[in-house]
Design an enzyme around this catalytic site. Structure first.
Site, mmCIF file in Angstrom:
data_model
loop_
_atom_site.group_PDB
_atom_site.id
_atom_site.type_symbol
_atom_site.label_atom_id
_atom_site.label_comp_id
_atom_site.label_asym_id
_atom_site.label_seq_id
_atom_site.Cartn_x
_atom_site.Cartn_y
_atom_site.Cartn_z
ATOM 1 N N THR A 100 0.854 -1.189 0.000
ATOM 2 C CA THR A 100 0.000 0.000 0.000
ATOM 3 C C THR A 100 0.887 1.234 0.000
ATOM 4 O OG1 THR A 100 -1.819 -1.138 1.079
ATOM 5 C CG2 THR A 100 -1.806 1.251 1.255
ATOM 6 N N PHE B 115 1.101 5.181 0.762
ATOM 7 C CA PHE B 115 0.423 6.170 1.595
ATOM 8 C C PHE B 115 0.938 7.573 1.266
ATOM 9 C CE2 PHE B 115 0.401 2.259 3.992
ATOM 10 C CZ PHE B 115 -0.819 2.248 4.657
#
Ligand code: PEP
Ligand code: MN
Length: 634
Positions: A535, A537
């Site tokens: 992921t 960010f």
């Protein structure tokens, strides 16, 4: 022994416990952890732990069976992070120290420092007193060398480390180095350990040529017992029957020591192998095995090096190694420590200012979810200083907290490598024009099945997690048909929920950090179907707070008019300027069916003027002026 104090222990009880123990001849160290405060009591005395357990304010007493106490994991559950200048070693970061074996002259070390810093080293090494096997070999430049080393460190913005070989050099060296190195040959020079320990300064402790792990940890114990809490252990190869390489790199020592001790462990692949071409593969292997960093010998002209030329990397090889470490870091769930380009931004992962807010202690960072969430892990990797993480219910709450000044920063996921963009956050970036992206970080998502202490995988009947977490572990759940997936609003929240429920037949899918935080047990780690699960960010802040130094990435948003070739015309602007696109994505515009906004990631070249011109040209052809959601350094 470790004395665990109650959460609400009173000061007078604390003093009472201290007095009792010191009267019995113990030395006491107070360690304030995330969840509890403990007293570590060490010394030759013997007291029945049950007697201590009866003292007011004491929750429990854990005797430490190992001969090393202060260095032991029993003493401290959390990993120690050693601060050296603006650099932290340990935790979620990979720190790379580099430099020549020895400082050979002013030009040599100044030039090397400049190159190393540009490639991503965070600390400069260089010997001034060289413990050489032959008395006829180059012995180092002594104090003159230390002066050059310090000057090179200051000029390049890196703290410096050098080896101390004698107790009577300590006072002099303190004025020059940020970190003392104790070399392999001196690992059991107990007088040196005691005197260096007394300075309280951070120490890089090399493993002795034929030291066992226990002897090595006992040497660390000497340093700690005499006054420093900041010891970095360094595996540098041991003597075995194998003579092809200079030493044998004991890679298995890394996970062993990380379990036995809370101290950070780095690896020196240069002295371990003695052969230049073996240094990068063994350095990478060390990172894969869990090392917190490396120390590597690099020389601008290894053929002319006065010591250890054959094992010194050429600068180009070092640069390549740093790129490979960067690629590997996400796989092991860490960030490569970096020193930002401007001294004003020192101490952070990227370009974010370290200044704590006026009148307050820690910088506050808002994240979505409960304590232990993946976002919290990501923010701990991003910020190189202690921050206060503030859990928020929704992404919108993060944006409003930052806007209202309740938090200086927020962290929001933008994209997952398996499931794609988190559009809500792109939309929020548009809705909050006063907030900008000031940095980014990525995290490998490793899901664990978490249960109560004493629970068994076979006994779990219900598994709680965010729908994304459940979806990403589909194969595991299919292979365990007796476990029923139960959607929950948050991954870490599901762990706190099963902890409260206290049921051994409940499980949760979340970050392993959440298990530690809520006193739960990891029943199985790495249950995600696809291990390539990352992921990305974004770190957001109020626009006026930040002016990142030398940005190299920008995220912009624009709309192309609804006519043939319009998007192509926009792309052409970038292509003509040779600007690299890292991402292009379209989003429907609310209230305007079949019209789209385009989100674009662009690499900003050193010549930022080119990017500014591209923006101007885009403005001329797009529907509305393109908006820059952030320009920052990655
Ligand atoms: C060094 O780092 O320069 C050195 C001499 O290392 P070791 O003590 O590990 O041999
Ligand atoms: Mn050397």
């Amino acid at each position: 022994m470790v004395i665990v104090l109650g959460h609400d222990v009173r000061l007078e009880d604390k003093n009472g416990i201290r007095a009792f123990l010191s009267e019995k001849g113990y030395q006491i160290r107070e360690i304030v952890g995330q969840e509890e405060t403990i007293f570590g009591a060490v010394g030759p005395a013997k007291v029945d732990p049950r007697e201590v357990e009866l003292l007011p304010g004491v929750k429990s007493v854990i005797p430490i069976g190992k001969p090393y106490k202060l260095a032991s994991r029993e003493m401290k559950k959390e990993d120690t992070q050693v601060q050296v200048g603006g650099v932290k070693i340990g935790g979620r970061r990979i720190a790379v120290i580099a430099g020549p074996c020895a400082v050979e002259g002013r030009e040599q070390i100044m030039e090397t420092a400049r190159i190393l810093r540009a490639s991503g080293a965070v600390m400069l090494r260089g010997g001034a007193y060289k413990p050489r096997t032959s008395p006829y070999s180059f012995q180092g430049l002594g104090e003159k060398g230390l002066g050059y080393l310090k000057e090179a460190g200051e000029a390049s913005g890196m703290p410096v480390v050098s080896e101390v070989v004698a107790t009577d050099h300590i006072a002099l060296m303190r004025g020059y180095v940020d970190l003392f190195q104790i070399g392999a040959r001196n690992m059991q020079n107990f007088e040196l350990l005691k005197q260096v320990g007394k300075t309280g300064m951070p120490v890089l402790l090399k493993r002795g040529l034929s030291a066992t792990i226990e002897e090595w940890l006992m040497a660390a114990e000497y340093l700690m017992a005499h006054g420093t809490d900041n010891v970095i252990l360094c595996e540098r190869g041991i003597r075995t029957f194998e003579t092809y390489t200079r030493n044998t790199l004991d890679l298995s020592a890394i996970p062993v020591v990380k379990k036995l001790s809370h101290l950070p462990v780095i690896v020196d692949p240069s002295h371990a192998t003695g052969i230049r071409e073996k240094v990068p593969p063994m350095g990478l292997a060390a990172i894969a095995a869990g090392a917190d960093g490396l120390t590597v010998e690099v020389h601008p002209d290894p053929a002319r090096a006065l010591s250890d030329g054959p094992q010194s990397l050429y600068p180009g090889q070092f640069e390549k190694l740093m790129r490979d470490i960067e690629a590997l870091s996400a796989v092991v769930g860490k960030e490569v420590a970096k020193i930002p380009s401007s001294p004003a931004f020192r101490g952070t992962a990227f370009s974010v200012s370290t200044d704590p807010p006026a009148g307050r202690g820690k910088t506050r960072v808002a994240f979505q979810g409960e304590a232990g969430a993946y976002s919290e892990t990501a923010l701990q990797g991003f910020f190189h200083f202690d921050v206060e993480s503030l859990p928020r219910k929704s992404f919108d709450d993060i944006f409003s907290s930052v806007l209202e000044g309740k938090a200086e920063y927020g962290i929001v996921p933008l994209e997952n490598s398996l499931t794609g963009s988190i559009h809500e956050n792109y939309d929020l970036l548009l809705r909050y024009p006063d907030l900008k992206i000031v940095g980014e970080t990525k995290l490998r998502i490793i899901h664990s099945l978490i249960g109560l202490p004493g629970a068994e995988i076979g006994g779990v009947r219900k598994v709680f997690s965010h729908p994304q977490g459940l979806a990403q572990c589909r194969r595991f759940l299919e292979e365990h048909p007796s476990m029923h997936p139960e959607p929950f609003y948050d991954t870490a929240g599901s762990v706190s929920f099963i902890a409260k429920a206290g049921r051994k037949d409940y499980g949760a899918i979340a970050n392993r950090e959440a298990a530690l935080l809520y006193g739960m047990r990891v029943l199985k780690e790495g249950i995600e179907t696809n291990p390539h699960n990352y992921t990305r960010f974004a770190v957001i802040s109020r626009a006026e707070r930040e002016a990142p130094e030398k940005p190299n990435k920008a995220i912009i948003i624009f709309s192309a008019p609804d006519r043939p070739g319009a998007l192509f015309a926009c792309m052409k602007v970038l292509s003509e300027k040779n600007l690299n696109l890292t991402k292009l994505e379209s989003r429907p515009i609310e209230g305007k069916p079949w019209q789209y906004l385009f989100y674009m990631g662009v690499e900003v070249p050193d010549n930022a003027q080119l990017f500014a011109q591209a923006l101007e040209e885009l403005k001329a052809i797009s529907e509305e002026a393109p908006r820059v959601l952030g320009m920052y350094r990655v």
